[in-house]
Design an enzyme around this catalytic site. Structure first.
Site, mmCIF file in Angstrom:
data_model
loop_
_atom_site.group_PDB
_atom_site.id
_atom_site.type_symbol
_atom_site.label_atom_id
_atom_site.label_comp_id
_atom_site.label_asym_id
_atom_site.label_seq_id
_atom_site.Cartn_x
_atom_site.Cartn_y
_atom_site.Cartn_z
ATOM 1 N N CYS A 139 50.817 51.148 45.321
ATOM 2 C CA CYS A 139 51.675 51.838 45.965
ATOM 3 C C CYS A 139 51.695 53.405 45.831
ATOM 4 O O CYS A 139 51.081 53.961 44.807
ATOM 5 C CB CYS A 139 53.146 51.188 45.756
ATOM 6 S SG CYS A 139 53.229 49.511 46.043
ATOM 7 N N ARG A 146 47.102 54.920 49.341
ATOM 8 C CA ARG A 146 47.387 54.112 48.435
ATOM 9 C C ARG A 146 47.729 52.974 49.086
ATOM 10 O O ARG A 146 48.021 51.905 48.070
ATOM 11 C CB ARG A 146 48.012 54.624 47.401
ATOM 12 C CG ARG A 146 47.511 55.890 46.642
ATOM 13 C CD ARG A 146 48.515 56.647 45.630
ATOM 14 N NE ARG A 146 48.918 55.698 44.715
ATOM 15 C CZ ARG A 146 48.256 55.984 43.447
ATOM 16 N NH1 ARG A 146 47.148 56.435 43.479
ATOM 17 N NH2 ARG A 146 48.815 54.876 42.530
ATOM 18 N N TRP A 148 52.134 48.872 49.408
ATOM 19 C CA TRP A 148 51.100 47.778 49.518
ATOM 20 C C TRP A 148 51.561 46.442 49.030
ATOM 21 O O TRP A 148 51.816 46.469 47.622
ATOM 22 C CB TRP A 148 49.717 48.244 48.781
ATOM 23 C CG TRP A 148 48.643 47.192 49.003
ATOM 24 C CD1 TRP A 148 47.961 46.971 50.051
ATOM 25 C CD2 TRP A 148 47.738 46.544 48.002
ATOM 26 N NE1 TRP A 148 47.319 45.849 49.896
ATOM 27 C CE2 TRP A 148 46.855 45.800 48.642
ATOM 28 C CE3 TRP A 148 47.909 46.826 46.565
ATOM 29 C CZ2 TRP A 148 45.998 44.985 48.099
ATOM 30 C CZ3 TRP A 148 46.942 45.741 45.903
ATOM 31 C CH2 TRP A 148 46.238 44.992 46.612
ATOM 32 N N ASN A 198 55.743 51.014 41.733
ATOM 33 C CA ASN A 198 54.154 50.530 41.794
ATOM 34 C C ASN A 198 53.639 49.834 40.616
ATOM 35 O O ASN A 198 53.723 50.085 39.578
ATOM 36 C CB ASN A 198 53.249 51.816 41.768
ATOM 37 C CG ASN A 198 51.939 51.715 41.925
ATOM 38 O OD1 ASN A 198 51.631 50.651 42.314
ATOM 39 N ND2 ASN A 198 51.026 52.611 41.506
ATOM 40 N N GLY A 199 53.190 48.485 40.889
ATOM 41 C CA GLY A 199 52.898 47.567 39.973
ATOM 42 C C GLY A 199 53.715 46.133 39.916
ATOM 43 O O GLY A 199 53.851 45.871 41.403
ATOM 44 N N GLU A 207 26.389 45.621 48.206
ATOM 45 C CA GLU A 207 27.328 46.977 48.732
ATOM 46 C C GLU A 207 27.221 47.127 50.143
ATOM 47 O O GLU A 207 28.275 47.273 50.848
ATOM 48 C CB GLU A 207 26.715 48.118 48.170
ATOM 49 C CG GLU A 207 27.416 49.383 48.349
ATOM 50 C CD GLU A 207 28.946 49.351 48.170
ATOM 51 O OE1 GLU A 207 29.599 48.447 47.494
ATOM 52 O OE2 GLU A 207 29.941 50.190 48.558
ATOM 53 N N LYS A 214 30.692 46.847 52.418
ATOM 54 C CA LYS A 214 31.041 47.941 53.440
ATOM 55 C C LYS A 214 31.310 47.254 54.804
ATOM 56 O O LYS A 214 32.305 47.446 55.570
ATOM 57 C CB LYS A 214 29.926 48.835 53.457
ATOM 58 C CG LYS A 214 29.910 49.750 52.345
ATOM 59 C CD LYS A 214 30.933 50.761 52.220
ATOM 60 C CE LYS A 214 31.973 50.752 51.042
ATOM 61 N NZ LYS A 214 32.011 50.279 50.042
ATOM 62 N N GLU A 264 34.454 44.981 54.753
ATOM 63 C CA GLU A 264 35.909 45.627 54.074
ATOM 64 C C GLU A 264 36.280 46.481 55.487
ATOM 65 O O GLU A 264 37.718 46.817 55.532
ATOM 66 C CB GLU A 264 35.741 46.128 52.816
ATOM 67 C CG GLU A 264 35.118 47.388 53.000
ATOM 68 C CD GLU A 264 35.239 48.087 51.544
ATOM 69 O OE1 GLU A 264 36.402 48.274 50.997
ATOM 70 O OE2 GLU A 264 34.249 48.687 50.978
ATOM 71 N N HIS A 295 16.328 29.168 48.365
ATOM 72 C CA HIS A 295 17.245 28.110 47.574
ATOM 73 C C HIS A 295 18.373 27.976 48.347
ATOM 74 O O HIS A 295 19.365 27.625 48.054
ATOM 75 C CB HIS A 295 17.219 28.794 46.034
ATOM 76 C CG HIS A 295 16.403 29.032 45.133
ATOM 77 N ND1 HIS A 295 15.475 28.045 44.985
ATOM 78 C CD2 HIS A 295 15.754 30.067 45.132
ATOM 79 C CE1 HIS A 295 14.483 28.674 44.244
ATOM 80 N NE2 HIS A 295 14.407 29.813 44.144
ATOM 81 N N LYS A 313 43.219 51.730 48.231
ATOM 82 C CA LYS A 313 42.304 52.540 47.455
ATOM 83 C C LYS A 313 41.995 52.450 46.285
ATOM 84 O O LYS A 313 40.608 52.094 45.728
ATOM 85 C CB LYS A 313 42.567 54.265 47.435
ATOM 86 C CG LYS A 313 41.318 54.887 47.252
ATOM 87 C CD LYS A 313 40.075 54.791 47.800
ATOM 88 C CE LYS A 313 39.018 55.503 47.339
ATOM 89 N NZ LYS A 313 37.770 55.222 47.924
HETATM 90 C C1 AGP Z 1 34.898 49.481 47.808
HETATM 91 O O1 AGP Z 1 34.876 50.074 49.062
HETATM 92 C C2 AGP Z 1 36.378 49.063 47.200
HETATM 93 N N1 AGP Z 1 37.261 50.306 47.729
HETATM 94 C C3 AGP Z 1 36.860 48.274 46.231
HETATM 95 O O2 AGP Z 1 35.713 47.404 46.171
HETATM 96 C C4 AGP Z 1 36.619 49.389 45.051
HETATM 97 O O3 AGP Z 1 35.290 49.779 44.820
HETATM 98 C C5 AGP Z 1 37.237 48.394 43.810
HETATM 99 O O4 AGP Z 1 38.452 48.217 43.920
HETATM 100 C C6 AGP Z 1 36.764 49.281 42.606
HETATM 101 O O5 AGP Z 1 37.852 50.359 42.376
HETATM 102 P P1 AGP Z 1 37.586 51.561 41.293
HETATM 103 O O6 AGP Z 1 36.139 51.985 41.367
HETATM 104 O O7 AGP Z 1 38.384 52.472 41.522
HETATM 105 O O8 AGP Z 1 37.729 50.889 40.020
#
Ligand code: AGP
Length: 609
Positions: free
Chosen positions: A2, A27, A74, A100-101, A483, A487, A490, A506, A604
């Site tokens: 958050c 965030r 969040w 936040n937490g 990756e 992308k 997400e 396999h 994020k």
């Molecule tokens: C990737 O596009 C995402 N935003 C997510 O997988 C991110 O890489 C992951 O949460 C790790 O974040 P960090 O590198 O800040 O630890």
């Protein structure tokens, strides 16, 4: 994760709070709220949805006050709703809290408080804090906070307002970031620097287990035991422009296009503009110390884990170091031995990912030396590790990691070269050859971004209505298959799967008739194997989108789309092959009208478990 924003000063607090929350929306953005100290007591306004919904609610009903808190949420406990939005108030509205937490023992605490007659209005864990503080307050706000801290378990950053304490904010940090901005006649509290940058460049990073009392003319930090804590302010050098779109339609596209600059900046910290000097002089681990490690353990989550999977190849090829890669959320609940001869490298762009932080602590408890690779100065990861290496990606606002990923790849490649040199496993001529290529990589990245955009756009238009994609690669490029899939998932919400190409036979080969397969087939040690994978898929009627080395036309017959990339050493190729995959995900998502910068359900930095 958050967003927290606080202000105590000589100006109207509301515009400052809203401006700060705007810069923290990356965030978390499923609800937002503010609370201000006014002549008539605490005025709390909150709303579900993005910050704009709160602004609408405030329009014409803006409370006036010079001290207040704001929050973007969040959701972890309780659906996104006005009732579950922060701030949360005590029964009589005399205490307000933003959080936040996670409060892990909130259930038992809530039952106890309900038994005492407290009335709850939300389903959140955070609301227990307001009622606990209401019970504990007897005139001394810090004493009340410390009493509550002795009751709760979990990890948190929170902001607190007491109606009885005018012009006073209280911040608490335990495993979630909190910074204090030092202004003139005003001071600020925030989860992250961008929120306060328009007002001050002087910040204090709260350390773990610290409490701060923020007033217009004073900032006092103590630890949870009440002992005073002091430190020099940090002067922020980067500017807010990095946090604005600068003409791009989305932060993600801006950040994709910034990658050559970001990688150049990351390289420049270690590679001289000419010659073949590779320096890690600022690293707190000496060459002798590095030469003593017999094993590397890489710990990360998400995209950073993909960077770790790639780095394994370079560390083993260039430095001859056995390298174990583990997802942080698995490592922390497993029994992997570590020991004094292990160098544990925790990779996290935010430096605040809860699982990665926990894994770092566990690796150290098990005897390892911990190196942090992160993008954020002063982040928890940076402060808890034995040594830190910074990527220089600058602020990344888009939730989907792009420039922070390629700068991780860049930095980890250089570090593998450095380890190879100190361990004597890297011949000088190979080092020289690779450093010559390293210097040219940013230009090659520019070339790829400009030359592949049209083909990627066509490909995106053709397949954007698909319901599934397969991405495959080998060696240095199989993590990029993962990756590229992540992308797409997400930001476009289309399912995709990354796979080691050698594994297709396999099982996943059964899928290729139904879904397009993106194959990374640039020159490298296993190019021939990759070619045969492509032929097998083609023979079964699979649709292929191919990334090849420019000049290699031998695969053209197999690809519905063939995207050529400049030739570079296989070790450096992931820095190029990821670019069309990022653009593909971006183009598909935009053409499908998705919220590219703030995809649903995501944040994020994941500072909760
Ligand atoms: C990737 O596009 C995402 N935003 C997510 O997988 C991110 O890489 C992951 O949460 C790790 O974040 P960090 O590198 O800040 O630890």
């Amino acid at each position: 994760m958050c967003g927290i924003m606080g202000y105590a000063g000589n100006q109207s607090a509301l515009p400052i709070l809203l401006s700060g929350l705007q810069r923290l929306e990356y965030r978390g953005y499923d609800s937002a709220g503010v609370v201000l100290q006014t002549a008539d007591g605490l005025a709390c306004i909150k709303e579900s949805g993005a910050l704009g919904e709160l602004r609408k609610l405030l329009d014409g009903h803006a409370p006036e006050g010079r001290c207040g808190l704001g929050h973007t949420r969040w959701a972890t406990h309780g659906i996104p709703s006005r009732e579950n939005a922060h701030p949360h108030l005590s029964c009589h509205g005399e205490v307000a809290v933003i959080h936040n937490g996670v409060i892990e023992n909130y259930d038992s605490l809530k039952r106890e408080l309900l038994g005492k007659g407290h009335r709850f209005v939300s389903q959140t864990d955070s609301e227990v804090l307001a009622h606990l503080l209401e019970d504990a307050y007897a005139g001394d706000p810090v004493a009340a906070v410390r009493a509550v801290l002795s009751r709760i378990k979990g990890y948190f950053a929170f902001g607190i307002l007491f109606q009885a304490q005018p012009d006073t904010l209280i911040g608490v940090r335990f495993n979630n970031p909190l910074v204090v901005g030092l202004g003139e006649g005003a001071n600020y509290l925030a989860s992250d620097i961008p929120a306060i940058l328009p007002y001050t460049r002087r910040v204090l990073f709260l350390e773990e287990r610290e409490i701060v009392v923020v007033r217009p003319e004073s900032v006092v930090v103590t630890d949870f035991a009440g002992a005073p804590r002091t430190r020099a302010p940090y002067q922020v050098t980067w500017d807010l422009a990095e946090a604005s779109k600068e003409g791009f339609p989305h932060f993600m596209l801006k950040e994709i296009m910034e990658q050559p600059r970001a990688v150049r900046a990351t390289f420049s910290g270690h590679v001289s503009p000419e010659g073949h000097n590779l320096s890690f002089a600022d690293l707190a681990l000496s060459a002798e110390r590095l030469a003593g490690f017999t094993r590397v353990l890489l710990l990360a989550c998400g995209t950073s884990w993909h960077a770790a999977l790639t780095a394994k190849y370079g560390l083993e090829e260039l430095a001859g170091l056995p390298t174990d890669v583990q997802i942080a959320s698995e490592f922390r609940y497993g029994d992997t031995p570590v020991g004094a001869s292990t160098l544990a490298i925790a990779i996290s762009q935010s430096g605040e990912t809860s699982d990665t932080l926990a894994a770092l602590r566990m690796a150290r408890e098990r005897g390892g030396t911990v190196l942090a690779v992160t993008n954020i100065v002063g982040s928890s990861l940076a402060r808890e590790a034995d040594a830190v290496l910074y990527t220089r990606a600058g602020l990344e606002v888009g939730v989907a990691a792009t420039k922070t990923y390629t700068t991780q790849l860049a930095l980890l490649t250089l570090f593998a070269l450095h380890l190879g040199r100190v361990r004597g496993t890297l011949p000088e001529d190979r080092l020289v050859q690779l450093l010559d290529q390293v210097r040219g990589v940013p230009d090659r990245m520019e070339q790829v971004l400009s030359q592949t955009a049209a083909a990627v756009g066509e490909c995106a238009e053709r397949y954007r209505t698909g319901y599934n994609f397969m991405f495959i690669g080998r060696r240095y490029n199989y993590p990029n298959a993962f990756e590229g899939a992540l992308k797409l998932k997400e930001i476009s919400y289309i399912h995709a799967e990354g796979y080691c190409a050698g594994e297709m036979k396999h099982g996943p080969l059964a899928l290729v008739n139904n879904v397009p397969t993106v194959a990374i087939a640039v020159q490298g040690r296993t190019y021939d194997k990759m070619r045969s994978n492509i032929e097998v898929i083609h023979a079964r009627g699979g649709v292929l989108i191919l990334l090849v080395t420019e000049g290699d036309t031998s695969l053209d017959a197999f690809g519905r789309f063939v995207i050529p990339l400049p030739a570079v050493d296989e070790i450096l190729s992931p820095l190029l092959t990821i670019l069309p995959l990022q653009l593909l995900a971006y183009q598909v998502a935009v053409r499908n009208g998705k919220n590219v910068d703030q995809p649903r359900n995501l944040a994020k930095s994941v500072t909760v478990e």
